[in-house]
Design an enzyme around this catalytic site. Structure first.
Site, PDB file in Angstrom:
ATOM      1  N   HIS A  61       6.493  35.988  16.623  1.00  0.00           N
ATOM      2  CA  HIS A  61       6.514  36.766  15.379  1.00  0.00           C
ATOM      3  C   HIS A  61       7.628  37.800  15.461  1.00  0.00           C
ATOM      4  O   HIS A  61       8.396  38.002  14.503  1.00  0.00           O
ATOM      5  CB  HIS A  61       5.154  37.445  15.170  1.00  0.00           C
ATOM      6  CG  HIS A  61       4.936  37.972  13.788  1.00  0.00           C
ATOM      7  ND1 HIS A  61       3.768  38.604  13.409  1.00  0.00           N
ATOM      8  CD2 HIS A  61       5.723  37.983  12.691  1.00  0.00           C
ATOM      9  CE1 HIS A  61       3.859  38.961  12.145  1.00  0.00           C
ATOM     10  NE2 HIS A  61       5.033  38.600  11.687  1.00  0.00           N
TER      11      HIS A  61
ATOM     12  N   HIS B  28      -1.693  32.052  22.025  1.00  0.00           N
ATOM     13  CA  HIS B  28      -1.984  33.204  21.165  1.00  0.00           C
ATOM     14  C   HIS B  28      -0.966  34.321  21.396  1.00  0.00           C
ATOM     15  O   HIS B  28      -0.354  34.823  20.453  1.00  0.00           O
ATOM     16  CB  HIS B  28      -3.402  33.706  21.448  1.00  0.00           C
ATOM     17  CG  HIS B  28      -3.809  34.882  20.614  1.00  0.00           C
ATOM     18  ND1 HIS B  28      -4.643  34.765  19.519  1.00  0.00           N
ATOM     19  CD2 HIS B  28      -3.505  36.211  20.702  1.00  0.00           C
ATOM     20  CE1 HIS B  28      -4.826  35.955  18.978  1.00  0.00           C
ATOM     21  NE2 HIS B  28      -4.143  36.855  19.683  1.00  0.00           N
ATOM     22  N   GLU B  29      -0.790  34.715  22.643  1.00  0.00           N
ATOM     23  CA  GLU B  29       0.117  35.830  22.941  1.00  0.00           C
ATOM     24  C   GLU B  29       1.572  35.455  22.655  1.00  0.00           C
ATOM     25  O   GLU B  29       2.357  36.296  22.203  1.00  0.00           O
ATOM     26  CB  GLU B  29      -0.044  36.278  24.398  1.00  0.00           C
ATOM     27  CG  GLU B  29      -1.438  36.788  24.751  1.00  0.00           C
ATOM     28  CD  GLU B  29      -1.919  37.936  23.871  1.00  0.00           C
ATOM     29  OE1 GLU B  29      -1.075  38.659  23.295  1.00  0.00           O
ATOM     30  OE2 GLU B  29      -3.147  38.100  23.748  1.00  0.00           O
TER      31      GLU B  29
END
Length: 698
Positions: A483, A476-477
């Site tokens: 991104h 997730h991180e």
């Protein structure tokens, strides 16, 4: 001797089936970072910033940005301006963010008090500069003129969109209002900040009750101080149903002070929104979001709620059976305090093993190798462990990764602060230190981020081992980090995760889908000592365990989102007791009844940080699910899909309205009905997979 040789030969053949060598990246992360001896005594400064060779550098950074801010203001309001207005504003934003973001990270993460104090002073100073900017009428007029009538220099659609975002940021502070009304907005913002801080502080305080007010049968469950009983939490994992119920009722007792703070907070937010020209605070908060407005959010919530109801009811019926079987009481019913316990119980039962038995197959180095394999397959990007120069990091156990594209070269840098230490925040999170942007000479300002986790440090030959939940968190991180790495925006104000709240979580949630796919897990889930791959049986049980009671868990998120919208929407106009609003919303959106004389919402601190935006989790999850089903479910290593996802979604950050990005990428209008159906399809599909697995094991 012959016997020994035969045995060794057999053992070698046996191991050769599954022994492989960890990659250099995996080896690096399965041990603490090697300490580099500083022979040159050259200190490059924190994050390679020469000013930060000591904590006093923050004062120099602060002075420099103040000087540059004044120069940029003068340029923006000059009649001789030679740059696009949006470029001037983006450089202004970049200059402030480089100091503010860095200082905020150092303030919470640096182990030395001199650094944290200097960083805090820098944060305060930057806040003061921003407040002065927000009252600077000439620069506001110059920007509004450009947004309303166009720039005198050629601009793109992206330029115009970003300029409008800068203008909205200005007007959030009421600069466009008459002076009396503007000052009222300033006072309201200050009140909201103070009320929010007080509410969050109160939300985590233990419940203190007189011993005489606690029934004797449950009094001994909790610690006491003098004549008081102290209840510090909900005890959701307790096997005793009596303890779970007692903790729920006592910890969530109504609080007049918290009720007053919440009521005043919601009222101030409503008045702020009205002063700035919005019907409700929800309208203000959702302006420019993926969902565009609270009406669309409400329609999405209602449609999803209707479809979830029978599925969630089936989950609760199953919990009730488990409770009756465990308690031996035929009339027992599932209550609010039972759901976390039985969800955890079913997942443990489906794993048919303790979570610790999965740990050896998920070493930190192995997981990083898995991430590296996935990123190379999807984007042609490898994670390269890079030497940290003297003075560059804030602690000795930090890794530095370069994200390197096969043709574009280095895309940016990720500092990995993965291990727990005294004084370090325990929450897994992602910090932007420097945003990417196109520079005037055509080169690109490389993004720099920090990913922070709280893992146990490697010990001797034992690497840091991750539970399945921590594997999800790591992916997730790192989704947030990538991104930032993969974005290629003209302006840093909208790079990477600097986009609408209900879109910022999409890339990170999507990474969790990869972390839960057996085809991805097979590439790296192997024993840290023997390198033996995780068995297919364990792998299938692990993946299935993540989806139990998905409908009831999603329904809970729908309930939370609906309550948040009600508090910040029409409910704020009507005022009244927040618990009565909770009771009404719960009866409509959740399958279990409200528990009398409790006030769960008074401990819901997300009402402060996510005011009117709590729904963002649901929408991000839904969009990520839709992307997964459309592009990656058939093949999680699809390079063509990865390149398309990067170029049409990740590359743009917030430079293009997120609703437009999603609609174009998925080639379908993003209506509430389509979104709700996407999530329901996933829940139904996962339920079938679980049933097939159980039949196969039967």
């Amino acid at each position: 001797m012959l016997l020994n040789r035969t045995f060794l030969s057999w053992l070698h053949r046996k191991r050769s089936r599954w022994v492989s060598t960890w990659t250099p990246l995996a080896k690096a992360f399965n041990a603490l970072p090697a300490r580099r001896i500083n022979l040159t005594r050259v200190d490059v400064g924190l994050f390679r910033m020469p000013e930060l060779r000591s904590f006093e550098g923050f004062y120099l950074l602060r002075d420099n940005v103040e000087t540059r801010t004044q120069e940029l203001i003068s340029e923006a309001i000059s009649s001789q301006r030679r740059r696009k207005m949006v470029d001037i504003f983006d450089e202004l934003s970049d200059s402030l963010c480089k100091v503010a973001d860095l200082a905020e990270f150092v303030r919470v993460a640096h182990p030395q008090s001199k650094y944290t104090q200097a960083a805090e002073q820098a944060c305060i100073c930057i806040c003061g500069m921003v407040e002065r900017l927000n009252t600077h009428k000439p620069i506001y007029k110059a920007l509004s003129q450009v947004v309303e009538h166009g720039d005198k220099l050629p601009t793109s659609e992206v330029d115009r969109h970003v300029a409008s975002l800068f203008l909205f940021d200005f007007e959030q502070c009421g600069i466009h209002l008459r002076e009396e009304e503007r000052l009222r907005v300033v006072r309201l913002n200050d009140c909201i900040l103070q009320l929010g801080q007080k509410f969050m502080n109160g939300a985590v305080q233990p419940s203190v009750l007189a011993r005489s007010h606690v029934p004797v049968a449950i009094r001994n469950y909790f610690p006491t101080t003098g004549d008081n009983v102290i209840v510090t939490g909900l005890c959701t994992s307790a096997e005793s149903v009596q303890l779970r119920e007692a903790a729920y009722r006592l910890y969530l007792q109504p609080s007049d002070s918290q009720e007053s703070l919440l009521r005043d907070l919601l009222l101030c937010r409503h008045e702020l929104a009205r002063s700035c020209g919005f019907d409700t605070y929800a309208h203000r908060a959702l302006n420019g979001s993926t969902m565009e407005g609270p009406e669309i959010v409400r329609e999405f919530i209602d449609q999803l709620s209707e479809k979830l109801r029978p599925r969630a009811d089936a989950d609760f019926a199953r919990m009730t059976k488990m409770k009756r079987r465990e308690s031996g009481q035929a009339g027992a019913m599932t209550e609010m305090w039972d759901t976390p316990y039985f969800t955890s119980q079913l997942r443990r039962q489906s794993l048919k093993a303790h979570t610790n038995e999965f740990l050896p197959f998920f070493s930190l180095g192995g997981c990083m190798e898995g991430l590296d394999n996935l990123l190379q397959a999807l984007y042609g990007v490898r994670l390269e462990n890079t030497d940290i120069e003297p003075g560059e990091s804030w602690h000795s156990d930090i890794y530095k990764l370069a994200a390197v594209h096969e043709t574009e070269g280095v895309l940016g840098y990720i500092y990995c602060d993965f291990f727990e230490r005294a004084g370090k925040p325990s929450q897994d999170c992602h910090f932007t230190i420097q945003g990417g942007k196109r520079l005037p000479d055509g080169t690109y300002q490389l993004p720099v981020v920090v990913v922070m986790l709280s893992l146990a440090q490697p010990r001797w030959s034992l690497p840091s081992l991750l539970s399945p939940a921590r594997v999800d968190n790591l992916f997730h991180e790192m989704g947030h980090a990538m991104h930032s790495m993969l974005a290629r925006t003209e302006h840093q104000h909208v790079t990477g995760t600097r986009c609408s709240t209900d879109f910022a979580e999409v890339p990170s949630v999507l990474m969790e889908y990869f972390a839960g796919d057996p085809r991805v897990l097979r590439t790296f889930a192997r024993h840290f000592q023997t390198h033996k791959p995780i068995s297919e049986d364990m792998l299938m049980r692990l993946c299935a365990s993540k989806h139990h009671f998905a409908a009831s868990e999603t329904q809970l998120q729908v309930f939370y989102s609906a309550l948040d919208q009600e508090y910040h929407g029409t409910g704020a106009r009507q005022g009244g007791n927040s618990t009565e609003t909770l009771r009404s919303v719960q009866s409509r959106y959740y399958g279990l009844p409200y528990v009398e004389n409790t006030a769960w919402q008074l401990r819901f601190s997300h009402l402060v940080g996510y005011g009117a935006k709590y729904y963002a989790y649901l929408v991000s999850k839904t969009i990520a699910s839709w992307i997964w089903q459309t592009y990656f479910e058939a093949n999680p290593f699809n390079r063509q899909a990865g390149e398309k996802y990067r170029s049409e979604i990740l590359a743009h950050g917030g430079a293009v309205p997120s609703r437009k990005l999603v609609t174009n990428f998925l080639q379908r209008e993003m209506t509430p009905s389509v979104l709700a159906n996407s999530l329901i399809n996933e829940i139904d599909s996962d339920e079938l997979k679980i049933k097939d697995l159980m039949v196969g094991r039967g």
